[in-house]
Scaffold this motif. Structure first.
Motif, PDB file in Angstrom:
ATOM      1  N   LEU A 352      56.337  47.228  41.065  1.00 27.78           N
ATOM      2  CA  LEU A 352      55.364  48.192  41.069  1.00 27.78           C
ATOM      3  C   LEU A 352      55.858  49.413  39.965  1.00 27.78           C
ATOM      4  O   LEU A 352      54.795  49.982  39.562  1.00 27.78           O
ATOM      5  CB  LEU A 352      55.339  48.397  42.294  1.00 27.78           C
ATOM      6  N   VAL A 355      55.056  48.470  36.524  1.00 25.90           N
ATOM      7  CA  VAL A 355      53.516  48.636  36.399  1.00 25.90           C
ATOM      8  C   VAL A 355      52.907  50.135  36.356  1.00 25.90           C
ATOM      9  O   VAL A 355      52.220  50.433  35.364  1.00 25.90           O
ATOM     10  CB  VAL A 355      52.714  47.883  37.572  1.00 25.90           C
ATOM     11  N   LYS A 429      49.600  42.974  34.801  1.00 22.81           N
ATOM     12  CA  LYS A 429      48.635  42.059  35.549  1.00 22.81           C
ATOM     13  C   LYS A 429      49.470  40.996  36.446  1.00 22.81           C
ATOM     14  O   LYS A 429      48.934  40.297  37.480  1.00 22.81           O
ATOM     15  CB  LYS A 429      47.586  41.259  34.490  1.00 22.81           C
ATOM     16  N   ILE A 432      51.209  42.631  39.455  1.00 21.11           N
ATOM     17  CA  ILE A 432      49.922  42.874  40.643  1.00 21.11           C
ATOM     18  C   ILE A 432      49.541  41.717  41.141  1.00 21.11           C
ATOM     19  O   ILE A 432      49.456  41.406  42.518  1.00 21.11           O
ATOM     20  CB  ILE A 432      48.956  43.481  39.877  1.00 21.11           C
ATOM     21  N   LYS A 433      49.238  40.558  40.380  1.00 24.13           N
ATOM     22  CA  LYS A 433      48.899  39.180  40.969  1.00 24.13           C
ATOM     23  C   LYS A 433      49.912  38.585  41.879  1.00 24.13           C
ATOM     24  O   LYS A 433      49.579  38.150  42.996  1.00 24.13           O
ATOM     25  CB  LYS A 433      48.563  38.341  39.863  1.00 24.13           C
ATOM     26  N   HIS A 435      51.597  40.094  44.070  1.00 25.27           N
ATOM     27  CA  HIS A 435      51.626  40.864  44.991  1.00 25.27           C
ATOM     28  C   HIS A 435      50.090  40.709  45.861  1.00 25.27           C
ATOM     29  O   HIS A 435      49.914  41.364  46.678  1.00 25.27           O
ATOM     30  CB  HIS A 435      51.856  42.439  44.783  1.00 25.27           C
ATOM     31  N   GLY A 437      47.390  41.387  44.603  1.00 22.40           N
ATOM     32  CA  GLY A 437      46.472  42.613  44.139  1.00 22.40           C
ATOM     33  C   GLY A 437      45.533  42.378  42.922  1.00 22.40           C
ATOM     34  O   GLY A 437      45.381  41.217  42.372  1.00 22.40           O
ATOM     35  N   ILE A 439      43.838  44.375  39.504  1.00 20.85           N
ATOM     36  CA  ILE A 439      43.965  45.152  38.345  1.00 20.85           C
ATOM     37  C   ILE A 439      42.568  45.200  37.503  1.00 20.85           C
ATOM     38  O   ILE A 439      42.498  44.202  36.815  1.00 20.85           O
ATOM     39  CB  ILE A 439      45.331  45.308  37.529  1.00 20.85           C
ATOM     40  N   VAL A 453      44.328  49.831  40.226  1.00 21.79           N
ATOM     41  CA  VAL A 453      45.117  48.802  40.781  1.00 21.79           C
ATOM     42  C   VAL A 453      44.807  48.659  42.297  1.00 21.79           C
ATOM     43  O   VAL A 453      44.601  49.801  42.788  1.00 21.79           O
ATOM     44  CB  VAL A 453      46.353  49.123  40.651  1.00 21.79           C
ATOM     45  N   LEU A 455      46.076  47.140  46.013  1.00 20.15           N
ATOM     46  CA  LEU A 455      47.224  46.366  46.761  1.00 20.15           C
ATOM     47  C   LEU A 455      47.048  46.537  48.222  1.00 20.15           C
ATOM     48  O   LEU A 455      46.788  47.248  48.868  1.00 20.15           O
ATOM     49  CB  LEU A 455      48.642  47.197  46.332  1.00 20.15           C
TER      50      LEU A 455
END
Length: 459
Positions: A352, A355, A429, A432-433, A435, A437, A439, A453, A455
């Motif tokens: 994270l 990111v 991206k 985040i995906k 996790h 989540g 974006i 973002v 989460l």
């Protein structure tokens, strides 16, 4: 004959239209056959009842004839001589007994006299002989053979079967025509979609299904095929651009290394510490590019190890903003921070951080001197929401859908003048995906960009 053969060949083709038409025709023919058989059975059964009722009426007529003749003659012998011939030739046999049970008249049927009587097809009924309202005798009436039918009965059966046959033929023809039409109507959009899919398979990514069906399922399928065509076309363009960008990204540091090393080998330059450090920086740049590609591949094929742990996201963002404060100061940019305290997530802290660093450095990179940058963190329902917005150069509407693609660069907002490998947002991206989540980006060219973002919170 040739046309018939061609029609048969066409009908046995192994395609969906033929199979649909054949299915409709088969079901219809089966229904017609079942209907015809059922109607015939019902007619025969009901006609049998009708014949039986007619026979009973005929028996009643014979009893009435005997009574009327007896009334006229006054004795049984004359009565017998008057009616014997007609009854015998009609296949009827009678035995008349008086009220004491004595046989007073007997007429044998033609079938009995000829020895053709069939007990399995013999009908017998006993009726009273009534003269002037008084019973004078009883008559046993016997008919040997199938119940008699008159000409009207035969005509009725003939007409019924003729009309059933005619209706059946007309229905089969009508079903055949309707089946062909319905099968063509139902399968035409499917065949159109199949043709488009075949062209897409052969690399024609500009083709689309033009004839849009009204049925919901076919409409959904058509939309999916058209979207697939557009996606394949854009992906093909992106692959070409990505290949060019990869080659460009690799060529620049390699060209620098080659030219510097050639100069050193030829004695043009001395292998000084400064020059060696410059070469080392290009090697590091190549190494970082390869590492980014490797990282993105690992993320996309789910081989990247994500070490999740519960931590305070608020504190992480505050620390990162302190660590990277200098890049904003150097460009005289105003950094507005609005960080909600004690927001916890269960995630990989290091990933994270990558990111967030990417979003912060991009905001700094694409915002000019004295620009404004805003960083927010807050909770919304079950999610922690991070927003990084700026009033920089923005991203054009045409480029916006592709900013997460590998190596994608627009001519303005992501030009090589700003540096970077072109993989940062792709990696962001993917992380985040991983996790669970999301974006998202909002941007207007020459006005600014906002990344959001989300989460899952660790409550």
């Amino acid at each position: 004959m040739g046309q018939v053969i061609n029609l048969v060949k066409k009908m046995i083709k192994n395609d969906i239209r033929t199979k649909t038409a054949a299915s409709f025709i088969s079901i219809a023919l089966l229904s017609i056959v079942v209907f015809s058989i059922t109607i015939n059975i019902l007619i025969i059964n009901n006609f049998g009842i009708y014949i039986k009722q007619s026979a009973n009426a005929e028996f009643d007529n014979i009893a009435t004839l005997i009574a009327e003749t007896y009334k006229e003659t006054g004795n049984w012998d004359d009565t017998s001589s008057r009616i014997a011939h007609s009854l015998m030739m009609s296949g009827y046999g009678i035995v008349v007994r008086d009220l004491k049970g004595n046989e007073v008249m007997k007429i044998a049927s033609m079938f009995s006299m000829m020895g053709l009587a069939n007990n399995s097809k013999t009908s017998t009924k006993t009726l009273p002989v009534v003269v002037d309202g008084k019973k004078v005798a009883y008559v046993d009436i016997t008919y040997t053979g199938t119940m008699p039918m008159n000409k009207l009965d035969y005509k009725f059966l003939y007409d019924v079967n003729k009309y059933i046959a005619l209706i059946t033929i007309l229905t089969i023809a009508l079903v055949f025509i309707i089946s062909l039409y319905v099968s063509k109507y139902l399968t035409k959009p499917i065949l159109n979609i199949a043709k488009v899919a075949s062209k897409l398979e052969n690399g024609d990514y500009d083709v689309r299904v033009e004839d849009i069906p009204k049925e919901e399922e076919l409409l959904t399928l058509t939309a999916a095929i058209n979207h697939l065509g557009a996606s394949l076309k854009s992906q093909g363009m992106l692959r070409v651009q990505m290949t060019q960008n990869i080659a460009h990204e690799l060529r620049t540091p390699l060209s620098t290394l080659k030219s510097h090393l050639e100069a050193i080998i030829d004695g043009v330059w001395e292998p000084s510490k400064e020059r060696i450090e410059s070469l080392y920086e290009e090697v590091v740049r190549l190494s970082n590019l390869i590492n980014d590609i490797e990282l993105l591949n690992k993320i996309e094929i789910d081989n990247l190890k994500i070490n999740k742990a519960r931590f305070n996201l608020s504190e992480l963002i505050k620390i990162l903003l302190i660590n990277y404060e200098s890049i904003f100061v150097n460009k005289n940019q105003h950094l507005e921070k609005n960080i909600e305290d004690d927001i916890f997530v269960n995630a990989d802290k290091d990933r994270l951080s990558e990111v967030l660093i990417n979003l912060l450095t991009n905001a700094n990179k694409y915002t000019g001197e004295g620009g404004n940058i805003k960083v927010r963190l807050y909770s919304e329902g079950q999610y922690a929401v991070i927003t990084v917005s700026d009033n920089g150069i923005g991203i054009s509407k045409e480029d916006l859908p592709f900013i997460y693609e590998r190596f994608y660069r627009s001519e303005k907002s992501r030009s090589r003048d700003y540096g970077g490998s072109g993989l940062g947002l792709s990696i962001a991206k993917a992380i985040i995906k991983a996790h669970n989540g999301t974006i998202n980006v909002e941007s207007i060219l020459n006005e600014g960009t906002k990344f959001t973002v989300k989460l899952p919170l660790d409550l």
